[in-house]
Each structure stands twice: as structure tokens, then as C-alpha cells.
Design a protein around this motif. Structure first.
Motif, PDB file in Angstrom:
ATOM      1  N   THR A 445       0.805  -1.224   0.000  1.00 20.79           N
ATOM      2  CA  THR A 445       0.000   0.000   0.000  1.00 20.79           C
ATOM      3  C   THR A 445       0.838   1.276   0.000  1.00 20.79           C
ATOM      4  OG1 THR A 445      -0.156  -0.231   2.411  1.00 20.79           O
ATOM      5  CG2 THR A 445      -1.991  -1.070   1.091  1.00 20.79           C
ATOM      6  N   ARG A 446       2.150   1.149   0.245  1.00 24.71           N
ATOM      7  CA  ARG A 446       2.996   2.350   0.244  1.00 24.71           C
ATOM      8  C   ARG A 446       4.436   1.938   0.008  1.00 24.71           C
ATOM      9  NH1 ARG A 446       5.493   5.144   4.911  1.00 24.71           N
ATOM     10  NH2 ARG A 446       6.140   7.226   4.265  1.00 24.71           N
ATOM     11  N   VAL A 447       5.143   2.689  -0.834  1.00 25.97           N
ATOM     12  CA  VAL A 447       6.569   2.481  -1.085  1.00 25.97           C
ATOM     13  C   VAL A 447       7.261   3.820  -0.947  1.00 25.97           C
ATOM     14  CG1 VAL A 447       8.320   1.765  -2.744  1.00 25.97           C
ATOM     15  CG2 VAL A 447       6.146   0.530  -2.632  1.00 25.97           C
ATOM     16  N   ASP A 448       8.214   3.907  -0.015  1.00 24.45           N
ATOM     17  CA  ASP A 448       8.985   5.138   0.209  1.00 24.45           C
ATOM     18  C   ASP A 448      10.448   4.805  -0.026  1.00 24.45           C
ATOM     19  OD1 ASP A 448      10.340   7.371   1.130  1.00 24.45           O
ATOM     20  OD2 ASP A 448       8.974   7.696   2.814  1.00 24.45           O
ATOM     21  N   ASP A 458      -1.563  -1.213   4.666  1.00 24.49           N
ATOM     22  CA  ASP A 458      -1.632   0.055   5.403  1.00 24.49           C
ATOM     23  C   ASP A 458      -0.819   0.021   6.699  1.00 24.49           C
ATOM     24  OD1 ASP A 458      -3.374   1.364   3.522  1.00 24.49           O
ATOM     25  OD2 ASP A 458      -5.005   0.123   4.310  1.00 24.49           O
ATOM     26  N   GLY A 459       0.344  -0.599   6.652  1.00 24.99           N
ATOM     27  CA  GLY A 459       1.254  -0.582   7.792  1.00 24.99           C
ATOM     28  C   GLY A 459       1.181  -1.797   8.681  1.00 24.99           C
ATOM     29  N   ARG A 460       0.260  -2.703   8.388  1.00 27.90           N
ATOM     30  CA  ARG A 460       0.186  -3.934   9.194  1.00 27.90           C
ATOM     31  C   ARG A 460       1.457  -4.762   9.002  1.00 27.90           C
ATOM     32  NH1 ARG A 460      -2.596  -9.059   8.575  1.00 27.90           N
ATOM     33  NH2 ARG A 460      -3.209  -9.863  10.635  1.00 27.90           N
ATOM     34  N   TRP A 461       1.998  -4.703   7.804  1.00 25.44           N
ATOM     35  CA  TRP A 461       3.294  -5.279   7.489  1.00 25.44           C
ATOM     36  C   TRP A 461       4.231  -4.158   7.064  1.00 25.44           C
ATOM     37  CZ3 TRP A 461       4.367 -10.605   7.591  1.00 25.44           C
ATOM     38  CH2 TRP A 461       3.269 -11.448   7.756  1.00 25.44           C
ATOM     39  N   MET A 462       5.516  -4.296   7.395  1.00 23.95           N
ATOM     40  CA  MET A 462       6.524  -3.359   6.905  1.00 23.95           C
ATOM     41  C   MET A 462       7.785  -4.128   6.548  1.00 23.95           C
ATOM     42  SD  MET A 462       6.318   0.069   9.289  1.00 23.95           S
ATOM     43  CE  MET A 462       4.803   0.994   9.471  1.00 23.95           C
ATOM     44  N   PHE A 463       8.428  -3.706   5.462  1.00 21.27           N
ATOM     45  CA  PHE A 463       9.669  -4.302   4.989  1.00 21.27           C
ATOM     46  C   PHE A 463      10.630  -3.189   4.583  1.00 21.27           C
ATOM     47  CE2 PHE A 463       5.915  -6.601   3.518  1.00 21.27           C
ATOM     48  CZ  PHE A 463       6.098  -7.869   4.030  1.00 21.27           C
ATOM     49  N   GLY A 467      12.928  -6.582   1.185  1.00 19.93           N
ATOM     50  CA  GLY A 467      11.923  -7.519   1.669  1.00 19.93           C
ATOM     51  C   GLY A 467      12.211  -8.039   3.064  1.00 19.93           C
ATOM     52  N   ASN A 468      13.201  -7.489   3.756  1.00 18.94           N
ATOM     53  CA  ASN A 468      13.465  -7.858   5.144  1.00 18.94           C
ATOM     54  C   ASN A 468      12.360  -7.291   6.034  1.00 18.94           C
ATOM     55  OD1 ASN A 468      16.115  -9.186   4.880  1.00 18.94           O
ATOM     56  ND2 ASN A 468      16.826  -7.151   4.255  1.00 18.94           N
ATOM     57  N   GLU A 469      11.802  -8.123   6.906  1.00 20.22           N
ATOM     58  CA  GLU A 469      10.671  -7.696   7.719  1.00 20.22           C
ATOM     59  C   GLU A 469      11.076  -6.674   8.788  1.00 20.22           C
ATOM     60  OE1 GLU A 469       8.743 -11.068   9.380  1.00 20.22           O
ATOM     61  OE2 GLU A 469       7.927 -11.772   7.466  1.00 20.22           O
ATOM     62  N   ILE A 470      10.220  -5.677   8.972  1.00 19.09           N
ATOM     63  CA  ILE A 470      10.349  -4.704  10.054  1.00 19.09           C
ATOM     64  C   ILE A 470       9.154  -4.835  10.997  1.00 19.09           C
ATOM     65  CG2 ILE A 470      10.509  -2.246  10.626  1.00 19.09           C
ATOM     66  CD1 ILE A 470      11.755  -1.837   7.825  1.00 19.09           C
ATOM     67  N   VAL A 471       7.972  -5.017  10.412  1.00 21.78           N
ATOM     68  CA  VAL A 471       6.771  -5.264  11.203  1.00 21.78           C
ATOM     69  C   VAL A 471       6.097  -6.524  10.664  1.00 21.78           C
ATOM     70  CG1 VAL A 471       4.475  -4.444  11.846  1.00 21.78           C
ATOM     71  CG2 VAL A 471       6.399  -2.841  11.773  1.00 21.78           C
ATOM     72  N   PRO A 473       2.765  -8.957  11.925  1.00 17.70           N
ATOM     73  CA  PRO A 473       1.688  -8.991  12.926  1.00 17.70           C
ATOM     74  C   PRO A 473       1.858 -10.079  13.981  1.00 17.70           C
ATOM     75  CG  PRO A 473       0.788  -8.768  10.713  1.00 17.70           C
ATOM     76  CD  PRO A 473       2.246  -9.029  10.549  1.00 17.70           C
ATOM     77  N   SER A 474       2.516 -11.187  13.622  1.00 19.31           N
ATOM     78  CA  SER A 474       2.676 -12.286  14.571  1.00 19.31           C
ATOM     79  C   SER A 474       3.771 -12.019  15.595  1.00 19.31           C
ATOM     80  CB  SER A 474       2.987 -13.582  13.826  1.00 19.31           C
ATOM     81  OG  SER A 474       1.923 -13.947  12.983  1.00 19.31           O
ATOM     82  N   TYR A 475       4.800 -11.251  15.208  1.00 20.74           N
ATOM     83  CA  TYR A 475       5.948 -11.035  16.092  1.00 20.74           C
ATOM     84  C   TYR A 475       6.049  -9.607  16.616  1.00 20.74           C
ATOM     85  CZ  TYR A 475       7.486 -15.513  14.210  1.00 20.74           C
ATOM     86  OH  TYR A 475       7.550 -16.838  13.848  1.00 20.74           O
ATOM     87  N   GLY A 476       5.415  -8.656  15.920  1.00 20.78           N
ATOM     88  CA  GLY A 476       5.486  -7.273  16.347  1.00 20.78           C
ATOM     89  C   GLY A 476       6.474  -6.475  15.512  1.00 20.78           C
ATOM     90  N   ARG A 477       6.941  -5.383  16.074  1.00 18.36           N
ATOM     91  CA  ARG A 477       7.872  -4.486  15.379  1.00 18.36           C
ATOM     92  C   ARG A 477       9.304  -4.809  15.792  1.00 18.36           C
ATOM     93  NH1 ARG A 477       8.103   0.653  12.956  1.00 18.36           N
ATOM     94  NH2 ARG A 477       5.820   0.820  13.074  1.00 18.36           N
TER      95      ARG A 477
END
Length: 600
Positions: A445-448, A458-463, A467-471, A473-477
Motif C-alpha cells: 500500500t505504500r513504497v517510500d 496500510d502498515g500492518r506489514w513493513m519491509f 523484503g526484510n521484515e520490520i513489522v 503482525p505475529s511477532y510485532g515491530r
């Protein structure tokens, strides 16, 4: 809460003391470390300026590090073979633990095999090349016959036109070879490319090699990473060394470099690594990423730093004259020049997917590469059309070709390039039963690009942009990107990852993984066959009270696809052989708008 002391105890041993450059001393009779060093310059048709100097200086360095050294200069074919046979006998002695072969001179490839040139070679045909030159396979056979020994081969070869016009091989440079078990093969330049002889006493590659090896703390693989970085910068990207490794332990040229650091020293290293990352994580200045890689070649963010630096080096020089100049000596100018580049604009035309380049050629895959999974009734592709559509039971897109080289599985950049509205759906199942437990859908939903941030749902996932995970939902931030994705895909590549994830309900958990690319293989997912690289990860998940779970993970990554096509995760409770978690994630569908650069 995981303390820094608890965390650093899980890290591998690292050294930070810089040793002085030793002078030449006689080789000790140390049967555990042996070396053969060959330097050929006096070729009748194409002499080299630096090869003999390079060999002498490398032999002096190895002797000072306690190696038994056999130095051979200007060798004929018969002398070369005799030297390899002597070396083979030394390597196969029961007490030998480390064997180093170094060669400076001309080298060529023919039919995927690599040959080193004696000074008496007179070659005008391929048959003469095979009969008069030294097949590197002889050396690799010697390595394979020796057990419980680490082997290192350094080839500073691939100079241009080795036969002075009498014979021109179909392909320039050397062919890629995947390292046999327990060995490391290092080349002064990329497969199919040529190396610079240079205007100084030593060649471009060996000059940097000697400097990095002279550090007494020189973990061999870290030293070679710094050599690659320095040569790449000094040559303005025209010469990029590469390595293939299957070493299973850290190797040091100087025995004194291998030292156990105290908890305080480890804690300081972790603190400095994290502080350096915090300073540069949003930097658009190539110098910052270069400095990080020189200081922390195996750091928690080294793959990310390499990926970001490659983005800078993929840009075109604003002044084309600079790109044709002979590489100058290393300086700040060669680094700062990276910051004056202009971007390459991806093409927007639609190529014929049947004529995509081979795995050894650079590829800018445009937006409109339509996979075979695209419906035939679809509207004509446009500049903004979806590049890749994968659906269950449909053929996978062919972004790379299978390696025709019987001695290597190939090497590729990651090639990920995220766009808004990219979308992936996974099937989640239990590995033991095969039963589906849920489905997972992520839409970008967003690429910066400036912030190196990709958001899903919408921020539920972040990479990050790799493609390395930052957020999750199962583990948090996570406190830092989880460096589980490499900048390049090549069998034998190793790196590490460590991060702490904080979940609103579950609290903080620290992950520490060691990762390695173990295979390139066809993996079948949802009735689709993918040509993928398999990554295996092992480590621990550590809880605030000090308890932990052992983790084993496997990922299957295809160059150019923004998401793994398959992932498996197994977690064991402390001291248990029975897994507590056995989860498989398999791709069902993918829509992707762009493909990054795939350079093999």
C-alpha cells in the motif's frame, strides 16, 4: 527484556584489533599451513607488468604468517605440473589444516573449464589450449582428495588478450565454478570479465589483497569482502572481484588473529555496529555505506548495506569519459564520484520472453514482462501494466535461464522492486500433516524509496526495499530490519541476522540466525515449478527470561520475485527433539508490477 550482555553472548567471535604489516621473514616449517604461489609475467606475446611482483609479495606475506611457501616464478608447463603435484602431496599430509594456492598471470576459459597459462604456452587453437595450459581442475582434484583440510585458491588472472592475437577464446575471463566442500575460490574479477594489471608495483586486486591480509585480525572471508569493495570502487565498477565458498569455519591467515573476545569487547562491537546503522540507515550518500562495509563486513546490516551500495553503483556516470579511464589509485574521489551519478531509467517496451538474456548477462527487466500465466484475453500491456502474474497451475515467469555451466549454479542480484498494489497470497499449512491452517494475503500500500520502507496492508506489514521484515503482525515491530534476505543469490553465500521484535501482547523476543544458500533447485509450489535458491537458517529465539527455542527455517527465493515462493519454519523447545512449531508457507498467487535489475 533482553539485556545487551545476554544478546552478545549469542554472537560469533569477532576481532577488532588492527595488526601491523609484517616484513618478509623465512617460512617456518609449519606442516599445518602450506601454500603454492605462482607468478608468470614473461609471456612471449603479452607480457604482464605486475604478476611476478604480486607473487613475491604474497609469498612473503604468507611466510610471515607461518606458512610453508613454494614460490614459483615464470614457470613452464612441466614445472607448473610438478609444483601442483608437490603441493598436492603437502595438502594431503595428515597434519595439514590450511592450504593456500595463489596465482598471478594469464588465465582463460574454454568449454566452461578454466586454464592457467605457463610462460611457454604457444596457443592458436582450442586443442592447443587444452594440451599446453593448466586446467584448474587439477588443483580442485587435489583439494577434493584431502580430508579435514581447508583449501583456498586465489586467482588474479583474466588479463585481456593473453595470446597476443594468435588465438581468441569465445568467452573472455574465467568461468564461474562453485567451490568444493571445505574450500574457497576467489577471483580478481567477475566471471567473463577481465582484470587490470595496473600501473603500480602490484596489480589492482593483489595490492588490496596484500593490505587486507596483512591485518592480523583478518578473518579470510571478511578480508576478501573488503578487497572486493575497494577494487569495485577504485575501478569505478569495471572490475568486481567475486568468491565462491563452502568453508564451514572461520579461517585466519595469521594464527594470532583468532582470539576470544571478552563480553565487554563483544558488547562494544554490537554497540558500534548498531550506532553505525542508526547513523546511515536513511543516508543517500554512498560514502556512508562504503564506510559501514569496510568497518563491519559481516555486520548485522552488511547485506542491506551491500544492496544499498549496489543501487548507487547501478547508476550511470553523468560524465561518460570517467567510465572509460584506467582505474586510478584508491581515493575519496573514487567514492565521492558515486554521489554524482544519474539514475538508469527502466525500459517500458515489451520484450519477447523467449529471448530473455542468459544468466551471465545483465538484465533490466521492464515493467511489462508478461508471464505465461497472463490470461490470453488480457488487454495489451502498457507502461503501468502488471509485470508478473502467477496463478495456481500456470507456468512460472522465466526471468532467468537455467545455468548451462556444469560447474556452477550461477549468481544473481536479488532483483526486487516493490510497487503499490503488488499483491501476494500464501497457503499456510502444517508441515507434518499437510493440512491447511489459514491463508495470508499481503497487498503493498505504500513504497517510500527515500526511507527504504515498503508497507503492506496500510502498515500492518513493513519491509525494507529488500523484503526484510520490520513489522510482522505475529511477532510485532523489530528494532532493525530482519536481515534474512541476501543482496546476491549464489550457492555457498553465508551471513547472519539478529533482531529483537516487540509485540504489544507477547512482549520482546530476540532472534539470532546464521543463514546460508545451500542449493539452486526446482521447487513445486501450488502446481507451479519455480527455479529457486534455497536458503537455510539455524539459530535461536530468545525470551526475556533467558529461555529459548531452537529455530530452523528454509526459504525458497527466485531472483526478481518480490516474495519468497515457499518458506518453512520449525521451532523446538529447549533441549527437546520434538518440534513445537512446524509451519509451511506456499505461494498461491502473485501480482507484481516491476522487476529490478538481475545481473548474473
Amino acid at each position: 527484556m533482553i539485556t545487551r550482555r545476554m544478546f552478545v553472548k549469542t554472537l560469533p567471535v569477532l576481532a577488532s584489533a588492527l595488526g601491523a604489516v609484517p616484513g618478509p621473514i623465512p617460512a617456518s616449517e609449519n606442516a599445518s599451513k602450506v601454500s603454492l604461489v605462482v607468478g608468470n609475467s614473461a609471456y612471449p606475446r603479452m607480457q604482464l607488468r605486475n604478476a611476478v611482483n604480486d607473487a613475491r609479495d604474497v609469498s612473503a606475506l604468507l611466510a610471515s604468517a607461518g606458512f610453508t611457501v613454494d614460490l614459483q616464478l615464470e614457470v613452464t608447463r612441466s614445472a607448473f605440473i610438478e609444483a601442483i603435484q608437490r603441493f598436492g602431496s603437502a595438502v594431503q599430509r595428515s597434519g595439514t589444516k590450511l592450504a593456500v594456492f595463489y596465482y598471478a598471470g594469464h588465465g582463460v576459459q574454454l568449454d566452461w573449464r578454466n586454464y592457467l597459462l605457463p610462460v611457454d604456452a604457444q596457443v592458436s587453437t582450442g586443442a592447443e589450449l587444452k594440451s599446453q595450459c593448466i586446467d584448474i581442475g587439477l588443483l580442485l582434484d587435489t583439494f577434493a582428495a584431502a580430508k579435514d583440510t581447508n583449501h583456498v585458491a586465489i586467482l588474479d588472472a583474466c588479463r585481456n588478450d593473453p595470446f597476443g592475437g594468435s588465438y581468441k577464446p569465445a568467452q573472455s575471463g574465467l568461468s564461474q565454478v562453485d567451490a568444493p566442500v571445505g574450500s574457497l575460490l576467489a577471483y580478481s574479477t567477475s566471471p567473463g570479465s577481465v582484470a587490470f594489471d595496473g600501473e603500480r608495483k602490484n596489480g589492482l586486486y593483489t595490492g588490496h589483497l596484500i593490505r587486507e591480509w596483512s591485518r592480523h585480525d583478518a578473518n579470510l572471508e571478511n578480508a576478501l569482502k573488503r578487497v572486493r569493495l575497494n577494487v569495485r570502487l577504485e575501478s569505478q565498477g569495471k572490475q568486481v572481484p567475486w568468491e565462491s565458498t563452502s568453508l564451514e569455519s572461520d579461517i585466519f591467515i595469521f594464527d594470532g588473529g583468532r582470539k576470544q573476545l571478552t563480553d565487554a569487547e563483544l558488547e562494544n562491537y554490537v554497540r558500534e555496529d548498531l550506532a553505525a546503522w542508526e547513523r546511515i540507515k536513511s543516508s543517500q550518500n554512498a560514502d556512508d555505506w562504503v564506510e559501514y562495509l569496510r568497518t563491519f563486513p559481516d555486520g548485522r546490516f552488511a547485506e542491506i548495506a551491500q544492496f544499498r551500495l549496489t543501487q548507487f553503483l547501478a547508476l550511470r556516470p553523468a560524465i561518460s569519459a570517467a567510465s572509460t579511464a584506467t582505474p586510478a589509485s584508491a581515493s575519496n574521489t573514487s567514492v565521492n564520484a558515486l554521489n554524482t551519478l544519474v539514475p538508469v531509467v527502466p525500459p517500458t517496451s515489451t520484450p519477447d520472453t523467449a529471448s530473455l538474456p542468459s544468466q551471465t548477462a545483465p538484465m533490466n527487466a521492464p515493467k511489462s514482462i508478461a508471464s505465461a500465466a497472463t490470461e490470453t484475453a488480457s488487454a495489451p500491456e502498457t507502461a503501468e501494466a502488471v509485470a508478473i502474474i502467477i496463478a495456481q497451475g500456470k507456468p512460472a515467469p522465466r526471468l532467468t535461464t537455467a545455468s548451462q555451466n556444469p560447474y556452477s549454479a550461477g549468481r544473481f542480484t536479488l532483483g526486487r522492486l516493490y510497487s503499490v498494489d503488488d499483491e501476494v497470497t500464501y497457503r499456510i499449512s502444517d508441515i507434518l500433516t499437510g493440512l491447511e491452517t489459514s491463508r495470508l494475503r499481503i497487498r503493498i500500500t505504500r513504497v517510500d524509496e527515500q526511507a527504504d520502507l515498503v508497507e503492506g496492508d496500510d502498515g500492518r506489514w513493513m519491509f525494507d526495499s529488500m523484503g526484510n521484515e520490520i513489522v510482522n503482525p505475529s511477532y510485532g515491530r523489530s528494532d532493525v530490519p530482519a536481515q534474512t534476505v541476501p543482496a546476491e543469490l549464489q550457492i555457498g553465500k553465508k551471513w547472519s541476522a539478529a533482531w529483537t521484535a516487540v509485540h504489544p501482547q507477547r512482549g520482546a523476543r530476540t532472534f539470532r540466525l546464521n543463514l546460508v544458500i545451500t542449493a539452486r533447485e526446482t521447487t513445486r509450489v501450488s502446481e507451479v515449478d519455480f527455479d529457486a535458491f534455497r536458503i537455510e537458517a539455524r539459530g535461536n529465539l530468545i525470551y526475556p527470561d533467558g529461555s529459548f527455542r531452537r529455530l530452523e527455517r528454509r526459504y525458497w527465493i527466485v531472483p526478481g520475485l518480490n516474495f519468497a515462493v515457499k518458506a518453512e519454519s520449525v521451532a523446538y523447545t529447549t533441549a527437546s527433539l520434538i518440534p513445537a512449531v512446524v509451519e509451511r508457507r506456499e505461494l498461491i498467487s502473485l501480482r507484481q508490477h516491476k522487476v529490478g535489475q538481475l545481473t548474473g
